[in-house]
Write a protein that holds these residues in place. Structure first.
Motif, mmCIF file in Angstrom:
data_model
loop_
_atom_site.group_PDB
_atom_site.id
_atom_site.type_symbol
_atom_site.label_atom_id
_atom_site.label_comp_id
_atom_site.label_asym_id
_atom_site.label_seq_id
_atom_site.Cartn_x
_atom_site.Cartn_y
_atom_site.Cartn_z
ATOM 1 N N THR A 7 0.817 -1.211 0.000
ATOM 2 C CA THR A 7 0.000 0.000 0.000
ATOM 3 C C THR A 7 0.847 1.254 0.000
ATOM 4 O OG1 THR A 7 -0.095 0.070 2.408
ATOM 5 C CG2 THR A 7 -1.803 -1.208 1.287
ATOM 6 N N SER A 112 -14.153 1.227 11.332
ATOM 7 C CA SER A 112 -14.175 1.761 9.978
ATOM 8 C C SER A 112 -15.536 2.339 9.612
ATOM 9 C CB SER A 112 -13.783 0.675 8.970
ATOM 10 O OG SER A 112 -14.658 -0.435 9.064
ATOM 11 N N THR A 120 -14.525 -4.108 12.461
ATOM 12 C CA THR A 120 -13.299 -3.812 11.731
ATOM 13 C C THR A 120 -12.710 -2.531 12.307
ATOM 14 O OG1 THR A 120 -14.078 -4.834 9.676
ATOM 15 C CG2 THR A 120 -12.258 -3.268 9.500
ATOM 16 N N HIS A 122 -9.600 0.225 12.191
ATOM 17 C CA HIS A 122 -8.467 0.762 11.467
ATOM 18 C C HIS A 122 -7.479 1.329 12.482
ATOM 19 C CE1 HIS A 122 -10.597 1.309 7.319
ATOM 20 N NE2 HIS A 122 -10.411 0.049 7.650
ATOM 21 N N VAL A 133 -4.785 6.213 4.806
ATOM 22 C CA VAL A 133 -4.692 4.754 4.701
ATOM 23 C C VAL A 133 -4.263 4.227 6.067
ATOM 24 C CG1 VAL A 133 -3.582 2.800 3.557
ATOM 25 C CG2 VAL A 133 -4.007 4.908 2.275
ATOM 26 N N CYS A 134 -4.949 3.187 6.534
ATOM 27 C CA CYS A 134 -4.607 2.662 7.856
ATOM 28 C C CYS A 134 -3.269 1.914 7.805
ATOM 29 C CB CYS A 134 -5.714 1.746 8.374
ATOM 30 S SG CYS A 134 -6.019 0.268 7.360
ATOM 31 N N LYS A 137 -4.991 -3.224 10.289
ATOM 32 C CA LYS A 137 -6.439 -3.425 10.288
ATOM 33 C C LYS A 137 -6.768 -4.645 11.127
ATOM 34 C CE LYS A 137 -8.065 -4.776 6.413
ATOM 35 N NZ LYS A 137 -8.435 -4.740 4.978
ATOM 36 N N ASP A 153 -3.980 -1.778 4.670
ATOM 37 C CA ASP A 153 -5.246 -2.175 4.069
ATOM 38 C C ASP A 153 -4.962 -3.276 3.056
ATOM 39 O OD1 ASP A 153 -7.918 -2.207 3.590
ATOM 40 O OD2 ASP A 153 -7.905 -0.491 2.219
ATOM 41 N N SER A 154 -4.354 -4.372 3.542
ATOM 42 C CA SER A 154 -3.914 -5.451 2.668
ATOM 43 C C SER A 154 -4.396 -6.777 3.226
ATOM 44 C CB SER A 154 -2.384 -5.452 2.561
ATOM 45 O OG SER A 154 -1.815 -5.925 3.773
#
Length: 205
Positions: A7, A112, A120, A122, A133-134, A137, A153-154
């Motif tokens: 990311t 989130s 979820t 972050h 972008v976190c 997660k 975020d993967s």
């Protein structure tokens, strides 16, 4: 040492401290004696049964949600977990030691979205001030003892919570679950995330 992910976000292996990063996977047993953290009913042990961390929630008036302390086996403060009481997204900030000063901020978390079947979270490191972008997660449900923690975020898994019975862990009793932390990932940081997930799920229930 920091490593870039797919990311583009840099993820240091150490968030709380390099002494909590091991070259091999780390299995930790989390034991709960009742639905609350107060009075030491939430402990983290290694598979030999030695206490690694203690989680404590100081008593407050009017049943107000307050800070939670993550301690080492000797009772020294590692981090302070502080919820934002007015947040619709269950926002938490985590500070080094027993501080709640902005200069000691290590990371923060938030759900989130407000409405979720499975939680979820972050996670944003203190250096990630824009939070576009976190950095990590957390996905799972504590009541089901199921949780996976990802890098950014993967789909890259860094730790996983699960039920596990083995010859080494069976003596810990029935009311426990295991967390496997991947090599070179800060396992104190992972425990702090699981404590937050525990409290978010407890509050929603």
């Amino acid at each position: 040492m920091a490593q870039p992910t797919a990311t583009g976000v840099v993820h240091p292996a150490s968030v709380i401290g390099p002494n909590y990063c091991a070259p091999d996977p780390v299995d930790l047993a989390i034991l709960t004696k009742n639905p609350t953290i107060t009075h030491g009913n939430f402990d983290v042990k290694d598979i030999q049964g030695n206490i690694v961390f203690k989680v404590r929630e100081p008593l407050t008036f009017f049943f107000q949600r307050s800070r939670i302390l993550l301690l080492d086996a000797a009772g020294n403060h590692i981090v302070t977990l502080s919820p934002k009481l007015t947040s619709n997204h269950d926002r938490w900030k985590v500070f080094r030691g027993d501080s709640t000063n902005s200069g000691d901020l290590l990371f923060s978390t938030k759900r989130s979205s407000m409405f979720q079947f499975k939680t979820t979270l972050h996670v944003f490191l203190a250096s990630n001030t824009r939070e576009e972008v976190c950095d990590f997660k957390v996905k799972g449900t504590f009541s089901e003892r199921s949780c996976v923690i990802y890098a950014g975020d993967s789909s890259t898994v860094v730790a996983q919570m699960h039920k596990k019975q083995s010859l080494k862990s069976v003596f810990l009793g029935k009311d426990h679950f295991m967390v496997t932390v991947n090599p070179n990932i800060d396992y104190a940081f992972i425990v702090a995330l699981i404590v937050i997930l525990y409290d978010v799920n407890r509050s929603r229930d």
